[in-house]
Design a protein around this motif. Structure first.
Motif, PDB file in Angstrom:
ATOM      1  N   ILE A 195      23.608  27.785  -4.770  1.00 56.61           N
ATOM      2  CA  ILE A 195      24.417  26.604  -4.505  1.00 56.61           C
ATOM      3  C   ILE A 195      24.606  25.778  -5.779  1.00 56.61           C
ATOM      4  O   ILE A 195      25.692  25.276  -6.053  1.00 56.61           O
ATOM      5  CB  ILE A 195      23.795  25.768  -3.369  1.00 56.61           C
ATOM      6  N   ASP A 196      23.557  25.668  -6.561  1.00 57.95           N
ATOM      7  CA  ASP A 196      23.680  25.009  -7.859  1.00 57.95           C
ATOM      8  C   ASP A 196      24.706  25.747  -8.719  1.00 57.95           C
ATOM      9  O   ASP A 196      25.499  25.123  -9.438  1.00 57.95           O
ATOM     10  CB  ASP A 196      22.325  24.983  -8.565  1.00 57.95           C
ATOM     11  N   ALA A 240      29.851  26.191 -11.432  1.00 59.13           N
ATOM     12  CA  ALA A 240      31.102  26.941 -11.584  1.00 59.13           C
ATOM     13  C   ALA A 240      32.298  26.016 -11.416  1.00 59.13           C
ATOM     14  O   ALA A 240      33.291  26.114 -12.153  1.00 59.13           O
ATOM     15  CB  ALA A 240      31.155  28.083 -10.582  1.00 59.13           C
ATOM     16  N   LEU A 241      32.227  25.119 -10.445  1.00 65.78           N
ATOM     17  CA  LEU A 241      33.309  24.156 -10.238  1.00 65.78           C
ATOM     18  C   LEU A 241      33.459  23.248 -11.449  1.00 65.78           C
ATOM     19  O   LEU A 241      34.572  23.011 -11.926  1.00 65.78           O
ATOM     20  CB  LEU A 241      33.044  23.321  -8.986  1.00 65.78           C
ATOM     21  N   MET A 254      30.436  17.909  -4.586  1.00 56.90           N
ATOM     22  CA  MET A 254      30.612  19.192  -3.911  1.00 56.90           C
ATOM     23  C   MET A 254      29.261  19.854  -3.658  1.00 56.90           C
ATOM     24  O   MET A 254      29.056  20.495  -2.617  1.00 56.90           O
ATOM     25  CB  MET A 254      31.498  20.103  -4.762  1.00 56.90           C
ATOM     26  N   ASN A 255      28.329  19.681  -4.579  1.00 56.89           N
ATOM     27  CA  ASN A 255      26.990  20.250  -4.432  1.00 56.89           C
ATOM     28  C   ASN A 255      26.321  19.681  -3.171  1.00 56.89           C
ATOM     29  O   ASN A 255      25.714  20.420  -2.388  1.00 56.89           O
ATOM     30  CB  ASN A 255      26.158  19.924  -5.676  1.00 56.89           C
ATOM     31  N   ARG A 256      26.443  18.372  -2.964  1.00 57.22           N
ATOM     32  CA  ARG A 256      25.853  17.736  -1.781  1.00 57.22           C
ATOM     33  C   ARG A 256      26.473  18.299  -0.507  1.00 57.22           C
ATOM     34  O   ARG A 256      25.786  18.560   0.482  1.00 57.22           O
ATOM     35  CB  ARG A 256      26.056  16.225  -1.849  1.00 57.22           C
ATOM     36  N   ALA A 316      22.981  25.453   3.373  1.00 54.21           N
ATOM     37  CA  ALA A 316      21.547  25.722   3.236  1.00 54.21           C
ATOM     38  C   ALA A 316      20.887  25.968   4.587  1.00 54.21           C
ATOM     39  O   ALA A 316      21.350  25.493   5.631  1.00 54.21           O
ATOM     40  CB  ALA A 316      20.866  24.553   2.522  1.00 54.21           C
ATOM     41  N   THR A 317      19.799  26.715   4.546  1.00 57.73           N
ATOM     42  CA  THR A 317      19.068  27.030   5.768  1.00 57.73           C
ATOM     43  C   THR A 317      18.303  25.803   6.258  1.00 57.73           C
ATOM     44  O   THR A 317      17.989  24.913   5.500  1.00 57.73           O
ATOM     45  CB  THR A 317      18.074  28.175   5.499  1.00 57.73           C
TER      46      THR A 317
END
Length: 212
Positions: free
Chosen positions: A101-102, A107-108, A202-204, A211-212
């Motif tokens: 996810i990071d 990448a963004l 976007m990460n949040r 996420a699980t």
């Protein structure tokens, strides 16, 4: 990371039997592609000309036909080249990421920096829908497939909820790509917002939804 940009260029030219055979030839091909990016970006496909491209590149008209049969063939190669440049610009930050996810957030951020420096990528890719629909579709399909592959890796490692099926990961990949495209348009092309601020937001979102 896959093939390099140089490899992509040679592959595109080789499809017409015109791959550069020397380092000098590769440099000339690069000059033509860079000039085409500026010409198509400034004038659009319809109003651009081979003469205008060769003048920008500083090469003879005959040199153009050493590598491309037509303006359309050059445009197709340019779309693939720009897609490869985005991929190669993003690849190093993916390797540096703490987790999947990071990596998507990094990448963004990297893409936003690229789009800010190469605003013409949007005009060229948009025109490809009508000039070369196959290259247009290929650009988005290969980009989405790379994202889906990363999501599948995240599912395998436990970073992404294991309840997502392969089909659902493909859907999410296209959704993420679409978000990235419009974030780039709004915050890199239309304005110059700090890319990290956009990527952090976007990460949040990704962590709360994936996420699980």
């Amino acid at each position: 990371m896959g093939a390099s940009v140089a490899d992509e260029l040679q592959t595109s030219a080789a499809s017409a039997g015109k791959a550069p055979r020397t380092a000098r030839g590769e440099r000339t091909l690069r000059k033509i592609l860079d000039a085409a990016r500026d010409e198509f970006g400034d004038r659009g496909f319809a109003d651009s000309s081979i003469v205008g491209i060769t003048q920008r590149a500083g090469v003879a008209l005959g040199t153009f036909y050493t590598y491309f049969d037509s303006k359309e063939a050059l445009f197709q190669a340019l779309v693939r080249d720009m897609s490869a440049q985005v991929r190669d610009h993003v690849a190093p930050v993916l390797k540096e990421s703490a987790d999947m996810i990071d990596g998507e957030a990094r990448a963004l951020e990297s893409f936003l920096c690229f789009a800010r420096e190469h605003r013409d990528v949007y005009r060229i890719i948009d025109e490809a829908e009508f000039v070369d629909p196959r290259a247009y579709r290929e650009h988005y399909e290969t980009t989405a497939n790379r994202i889906a592959g990363r999501l599948a890796g995240g599912r395998k490692s436990g970073e992404v909820d294991g309840g997502y099926s392969d089909e659902e990961l493909e859907i999410l990949a296209w959704a993420l790509m679409g978000a990235n495209v419009f974030l780039g348009l709004r915050f890199a092309v239309w304005s110059s917002t700090d890319p990290k601020r956009v990527a952090d937001a976007m990460n949040r979102l990704l962590r709360s939804g994936l996420a699980t």
